[in-house]
Design an enzyme around this catalytic site. Structure first.
Site, PDB file in Angstrom:
ATOM      1  N   ARG A   1       0.869  -1.194   0.000  1.00 11.62           N
ATOM      2  CA  ARG A   1       0.000   0.000   0.000  1.00 11.62           C
ATOM      3  C   ARG A   1       0.892   1.226   0.000  1.00 11.62           C
ATOM      4  NH1 ARG A   1       2.445   1.920   3.647  1.00 11.62           N
ATOM      5  NH2 ARG A   1       0.914   3.573   3.747  1.00 11.62           N
TER       6      ARG A   1
ATOM      7  N   ALA B   1       0.897   5.202  -2.162  1.00  7.51           N
ATOM      8  CA  ALA B   1       0.702   5.541  -3.580  1.00  7.51           C
ATOM      9  C   ALA B   1       1.864   5.118  -4.500  1.00  7.51           C
ATOM     10  CB  ALA B   1       0.404   7.034  -3.696  1.00  7.51           C
TER      11      ALA B   1
ATOM     12  N   ASP C   1      -2.025  10.964  -2.137  1.00  6.66           N
ATOM     13  CA  ASP C   1      -2.440   9.934  -3.094  1.00  6.66           C
ATOM     14  C   ASP C   1      -2.797  10.548  -4.430  1.00  6.66           C
ATOM     15  OD1 ASP C   1      -2.846   8.602  -0.334  1.00  6.66           O
ATOM     16  OD2 ASP C   1      -2.803   6.990  -1.819  1.00  6.66           O
TER      17      ASP C   1
ATOM     18  N   ASN D   1      -5.358  12.713   0.521  1.00  6.02           N
ATOM     19  CA  ASN D   1      -4.454  11.831   1.276  1.00  6.02           C
ATOM     20  C   ASN D   1      -5.261  11.092   2.341  1.00  6.02           C
ATOM     21  OD1 ASN D   1      -1.753  10.839   1.785  1.00  6.02           O
ATOM     22  ND2 ASN D   1      -1.797  11.993   3.688  1.00  6.02           N
TER      23      ASN D   1
HETATM   24  O1  MRU Z   1      -4.453   3.342   2.309  1.00  2.00           O
HETATM   25  P1  MRU Z   1      -2.984   3.493   2.170  1.00  2.00           P
HETATM   26  O2  MRU Z   1      -2.207   2.942   3.308  1.00  2.00           O
HETATM   27  O3  MRU Z   1      -2.484   3.004   0.820  1.00  2.00           O
HETATM   28  O4  MRU Z   1      -2.772   5.054   2.183  1.00  2.00           O
HETATM   29  C1  MRU Z   1      -1.500   5.590   2.030  1.00  2.00           C
HETATM   30  C2  MRU Z   1      -1.477   7.052   2.206  1.00  2.00           C
HETATM   31  O5  MRU Z   1      -2.491   7.695   2.354  1.00  2.00           O
HETATM   32  C3  MRU Z   1      -0.170   7.721   2.098  1.00  2.00           C
HETATM   33  O6  MRU Z   1      -0.122   8.844   2.924  1.00  2.00           O
HETATM   34  C4  MRU Z   1      -0.014   8.155   0.633  1.00  2.00           C
HETATM   35  O7  MRU Z   1      -0.098   7.044  -0.215  1.00  2.00           O
HETATM   36  C5  MRU Z   1       1.205   8.882   0.367  1.00  2.00           C
HETATM   37  S1  MRU Z   1       2.553   7.856   0.693  1.00  2.00           S
HETATM   38  C6  MRU Z   1       3.796   7.884  -0.042  1.00  2.00           C
END
Ligand code: MRU
Length: 337
Positions: free
Chosen positions: A51, A53, A230, A240
């Site tokens: 998980r 982005a 994201d 995000n």
């Molecule tokens: O649901 P997730 O764990 O995939 O969410 C991740 C996030 O919201 C991060 O803050 C986002 O991807 C930026 S990370 C590099």
């Protein structure tokens, strides 16, 4: 990044398979999963074995490459991978990167082209995050207390991280950095993953309940907030992890700079504002249960949006691989690329 002295990326290609760190096992176990088919990669993204982005962007790119290697229909594979999670732009960007490389390719060359494109994409993504680290570190004083939300470290990327890359870079430069780690309900990416990363890097930090962030900001114990993203819309709105918006509002009220760190693969100029970005709604069980234990009353229902929109006006700057950009300049800066 190093785990027990060995360098790892979050996801990579090996022989005939995609390999990735199983983030569902952390922080108590470190394990690698081997994925031999596109469906396995899609399931791993959907179930959050991987998980974050940029990490799912690279997984998407490797997933398309895996389909090409096996002589499967790459468009079908891409559709399956795209359907896994709707919010992070990087997923679509990574998939399209490999599909674009395959355009016009002769059948006998397509395997090699797809694998090379996925590797190039992962390398580019890791380098972009490293550059984000150096730009972000330049914002930090000799002693800086950073507050971060979710996990935007190297596990969320191919390597380095987005929001945590500046923390790693500044700490390696000898700066004294302390990190307030929001636990990040409901899936606890902060408590489980960010704290594990920071422990590995020996960076002082404290996991705090999400509700405690305002308390520390009000007491001026936080020098700056850095989060990942994201998707970033054309007007600079940032989508995000759920709860990001609240942190931005509280930071503004306390005159604490609120930064977003993200590579260009997160920017989506086709979305005018954050309001048109699809927000993933996850299963209510993530809210009703903590681990295996149900905490809500029997029969209670829950809502579980995984992301929220932080308006551009609350964001002081976006730390990209090309430098620090005002959110209001996102359209101009990225339209030129
Ligand atoms: O649901 P997730 O764990 O995939 O969410 C991740 C996030 O919201 C991060 O803050 C986002 O991807 C930026 S990370 C590099």
């Amino acid at each position: 990044m190093l785990v027990n002295g060995k360098a790892y990326r979050t996801v990579w290609f090996e022989k005939d398979r995609v390999r990735m760190i199983n983030q569902l096992l952390l922080p108590h176990k470190f394990g690698i999963v081997d994925l031999k088919g596109v469906k396995d990669v899609a399931d791993a993204i959907r179930n959050m074995v991987i998980r974050g982005a940029p990490a799912i962007g690279a997984a998407g790119a490797y997933g398309v490459a895996l389909a090409a290697l096996k002589g499967e229909d790459v468009q079908k594979a891409a559709d399956m991978l795209r359907s896994t999670r709707p919010t992070a732009n990087d997923l679509f960007y990574g998939i399209d990167y490999v599909l674009d490389a395959l355009k016009g390719a002769e059948a006998k060359q397509s395997k090699a082209i797809a694998i090379k494109a996925a590797e190039d994409y992962a390398n580019w993504s890791a380098r972009a995050c490293e550059d984000i680290g150096h730009y972000g570190a330049s914002l930090m004083g000799e002693e800086t207390n950073v507050l971060t939300h979710c996990n935007a470290g190297w596990l969320a990327c191919v390597d380095w991280g987005t929001a945590l890359a500046p923390v790693y870079a500044a700490s390696r430069d000898g700066k004294k950095i302390f990190v307030f780690v929001d636990e990040t309900r409901p899936r606890l990416q902060g408590a489980k993953l960010t704290s594990w990363e920071l422990m590995n890097e020996k960076i002082p930090h404290a996991v705090i309940a999400d509700n405690a962030a305002g308390h520390y900001m009000y007491r001026k114990e936080v020098s700056m907030v850095i989060v990942g993203a994201d998707r970033i819309a054309s007007n600079g709105d940032v989508v995000n992890k759920i709860g990001t918006y609240e942190k931005a509002v509280v930071a503004k009220d306390n005159a604490i700079p609120f930064y977003v760190a993200a590579p260009s693969s997160t920017v989506d100029l086709s979305k005018e504002t954050g309001d048109s970005v699809p927000i993933e709604e996850r299963d209510e069980s993530e809210v009703l249960f903590v681990g295996k234990e149900r905490v809500a009353a029997p029969g209670a229902k829950a809502k579980n949006p995984a992301f929220d929109v932080t308006p551009a006006r609350l964001v002081k700057g976006i730390i990209t691989e090309n430098g620090i950009v005002s959110p209001l300049d996102i359209r101009d800066v990225f339209a030129k690329e």
